[in-house]
Scaffold this active site. Structure first.
Site, PDB file in Angstrom:
ATOM      1  N   HIS A 151      35.706   4.513   8.219  1.00  0.00           N
ATOM      2  CA  HIS A 151      34.426   5.018   9.075  1.00  0.00           C
ATOM      3  C   HIS A 151      33.900   6.366   8.562  1.00  0.00           C
ATOM      4  O   HIS A 151      34.702   7.124   8.571  1.00  0.00           O
ATOM      5  CB  HIS A 151      34.702   4.939  10.544  1.00  0.00           C
ATOM      6  CG  HIS A 151      33.621   5.651  11.401  1.00  0.00           C
ATOM      7  ND1 HIS A 151      33.919   6.782  11.792  1.00  0.00           N
ATOM      8  CD2 HIS A 151      32.574   5.240  11.683  1.00  0.00           C
ATOM      9  CE1 HIS A 151      32.738   7.217  12.696  1.00  0.00           C
ATOM     10  NE2 HIS A 151      31.981   6.229  12.671  1.00  0.00           N
TER      11      HIS A 151
ATOM     12  N   GLU B  53      31.290   3.855   3.394  1.00  0.00           N
ATOM     13  CA  GLU B  53      30.120   4.024   4.653  1.00  0.00           C
ATOM     14  C   GLU B  53      29.538   5.521   4.233  1.00  0.00           C
ATOM     15  O   GLU B  53      30.155   6.462   3.660  1.00  0.00           O
ATOM     16  CB  GLU B  53      30.629   4.014   5.756  1.00  0.00           C
ATOM     17  CG  GLU B  53      29.454   4.169   6.993  1.00  0.00           C
ATOM     18  CD  GLU B  53      29.969   4.130   8.197  1.00  0.00           C
ATOM     19  OE1 GLU B  53      29.071   3.567   9.207  1.00  0.00           O
ATOM     20  OE2 GLU B  53      31.347   3.957   8.777  1.00  0.00           O
TER      21      GLU B  53
ATOM     22  N   GLU C  89      37.301   1.418  14.071  1.00  0.00           N
ATOM     23  CA  GLU C  89      36.996   2.961  14.054  1.00  0.00           C
ATOM     24  C   GLU C  89      37.521   3.411  15.226  1.00  0.00           C
ATOM     25  O   GLU C  89      37.567   4.768  15.587  1.00  0.00           O
ATOM     26  CB  GLU C  89      35.568   3.167  13.789  1.00  0.00           C
ATOM     27  CG  GLU C  89      34.486   2.903  15.111  1.00  0.00           C
ATOM     28  CD  GLU C  89      33.205   3.488  14.660  1.00  0.00           C
ATOM     29  OE1 GLU C  89      32.868   4.440  15.106  1.00  0.00           O
ATOM     30  OE2 GLU C  89      32.379   2.724  14.083  1.00  0.00           O
TER      31      GLU C  89
ATOM     32  N   GLU D  27      29.702  -5.759  13.031  1.00  0.00           N
ATOM     33  CA  GLU D  27      30.725  -4.750  13.264  1.00  0.00           C
ATOM     34  C   GLU D  27      30.808  -4.532  14.931  1.00  0.00           C
ATOM     35  O   GLU D  27      30.153  -4.311  15.635  1.00  0.00           O
ATOM     36  CB  GLU D  27      30.207  -3.487  12.548  1.00  0.00           C
ATOM     37  CG  GLU D  27      31.421  -2.262  12.676  1.00  0.00           C
ATOM     38  CD  GLU D  27      31.114  -1.030  12.009  1.00  0.00           C
ATOM     39  OE1 GLU D  27      31.400   0.086  12.274  1.00  0.00           O
ATOM     40  OE2 GLU D  27      30.507  -1.169  10.777  1.00  0.00           O
TER      41      GLU D  27
ATOM     42  N   ASP E 123      25.864  -3.318  13.506  1.00  0.00           N
ATOM     43  CA  ASP E 123      26.946  -2.923  14.356  1.00  0.00           C
ATOM     44  C   ASP E 123      26.481  -2.872  15.633  1.00  0.00           C
ATOM     45  O   ASP E 123      25.129  -2.466  16.090  1.00  0.00           O
ATOM     46  CB  ASP E 123      27.056  -1.331  14.060  1.00  0.00           C
ATOM     47  CG  ASP E 123      28.082  -0.630  14.496  1.00  0.00           C
ATOM     48  OD1 ASP E 123      28.695  -1.088  15.490  1.00  0.00           O
ATOM     49  OD2 ASP E 123      28.529   0.658  14.176  1.00  0.00           O
TER      50      ASP E 123
END
Length: 395
Positions: A322, A342, A272, A246, A220
């Site tokens: 998310h 997640e 998200e 991400e 991420d």
């Protein structure tokens, strides 16, 4: 329970402070604000004083529905208390589609995205919780029913520690707990130059060395990169077989995401920080994501999230919501479009992402890398009053 019993009589908001300073987030995470020299000096400069707003919707029959507002801001409480509350009182919790549309239309002058949608989400989630409790069914039943009994989870932690041995020890821990998928964080962006690129690659290499080739590994960038930097990084990282990179770009940079998805050898995920079906529809129309990652308490609640899921199914794009907060788990267990969940583990230090473990009782912990379906009525969670009182900001 009758519609009269589910008539909404009160809405209350609890604005919660951090359980501790989010030093892990500040020191070990590239983000959209990393480019500024003062970044990370204090939590107030980055996140503000409040990471979470909890919403309670009370009904005439005495049922109280619980919800939360996403986005790490206290602004949502003001929107609910000063604007939305008066529009919802007296309505039936059964009428969630009507209430959602009413709130959305009433906020178009100042809303459409961001805190206004997160405020609607807090109410919508609480309404679903109330109706589920009234009917003695889990929320996923209200969403169309369960499509699975359990789902694999990817553990979401592995911050960009300076000590790579510490990072590898953590990765080994998750392997030992049965996880076969995990996501780590990048620590550096364009402002760190060539050295930052080398250090980002070293983070990925360190984890891949420990977990082996059979573990699903993603990473991420939390909106901390730009397009040229990302294109260079994905070429460097291709050999590590990442499942996705991400959110490398700011959420609104759809031109950048469209080009990135066209040129990247690694799948690109984000979402998200998108807030409604119109934003997701444009992402999908432009093939600007390989995976979308909405959060129910940011996109307007279950009422809007179901429509986003339907769009993703139409385009054949997988959805991985998310966070494993209970609102996202109920959506996950009711949709065939979600291949994996997640999972923010219940560990310290609490970065804010894990605060829900302390605030709510009844959250589901992963066992051998799997999450089991919620079975209690409504969301299946209760407020921990002691923690709530210790963290609530009095206004």
């Amino acid at each position: 329970m009758s519609g009269d019993d589910l008539r909404i009589t009160d809405i209350r908001c609890h604005v919660l402070a951090w359980s501790e300073s989010p030093e892990t987030l500040q020191a070990n995470l590239v983000s959209a604000t990393t480019r500024y020299a003062h970044h990370g000096h204090t939590s107030n400069e980055w996140w503000g004083q409040s990471p979470l707003v909890v919403v309670e919707v009370e009904t005439a029959g005495g049922i109280i529905g619980l919800g939360s507002c996403g986005g790490f801001t206290a602004v949502t409480a003001n929107i609910i208390e000063q604007h939305f509350r008066q529009l919802v009182l007296g309505q039936s919790a059964y009428d969630r589609e009507l209430i959602w549309d009413k709130l959305y239309r009433a906020s178009v002058r100042f809303g459409r995205v961001g805190p206004a949608l997160a405020a609607i989400a807090g109410i919508d989630i609480a309404l679903h919780d109330a109706v589920g409790k009234a009917l003695s069914v889990p929320v996923h039943t209200l969403l169309g029913g369960a499509v699975r009994d359990s789902i694999p989870a990817y553990v979401s932690r592995l911050y960009a520690y300076t000590d790579l041995d510490e990072l590898q020890q953590e990765a080994s821990r998750w392997i030992g707990e049965g996880f076969t998928a995990m996501k780590q964080r990048f620590g550096f962006g364009p402002e760190h130059g060539a050295e930052g690129k080398r250090r980002n690659e070293a983070l990925i290499a360190a984890v891949r060395e420990v977990v082996g080739e059979d573990v699903t590994l993603a990473a991420d960038a939390y909106m901390g990169w730009d397009l040229p930097y990302t294109l260079d990084m994905v070429k460097r990282l291709e050999k590590y077989n990442l499942a996705w990179v991400e959110e490398p770009l700011l959420a609104m940079d759809l031109n950048g995401y469209e080009e990135l998805c066209r040129r990247s050898p690694i799948p690109i995920s984000h979402g998200e920080h998108l807030y409604n079906r119109y934003e997701f529809a444009e992402v999908l129309r432009r093939s600007a994501a390989s995976i979308i990652q909405p959060d129910v308490n940011r996109v307007g609640g279950f009422t809007e999230a179901k429509k986003i899921i339907a769009l993703a199914e139409t385009y054949g794009i997988p959805v991985m919501p998310h966070s494993n907060e209970m609102h996202n788990l109920h959506l996950t267990f009711s949709s065939t479009a979600v291949p994996m969940a997640e999972y923010f583990p219940n560990v310290l230090p609490d970065t804010g992402n894990e605060l829900f473990w302390s605030i709510f009782e009844g959250e589901i912990e992963a066992v051998d890398g799997q999450l089991s379906i919620p079975t209690a009525p409504g969301l299946g969670i209760r407020l921990n009053q002691d923690v709530l009182e210790s963290l609530e900001i009095r206004r």
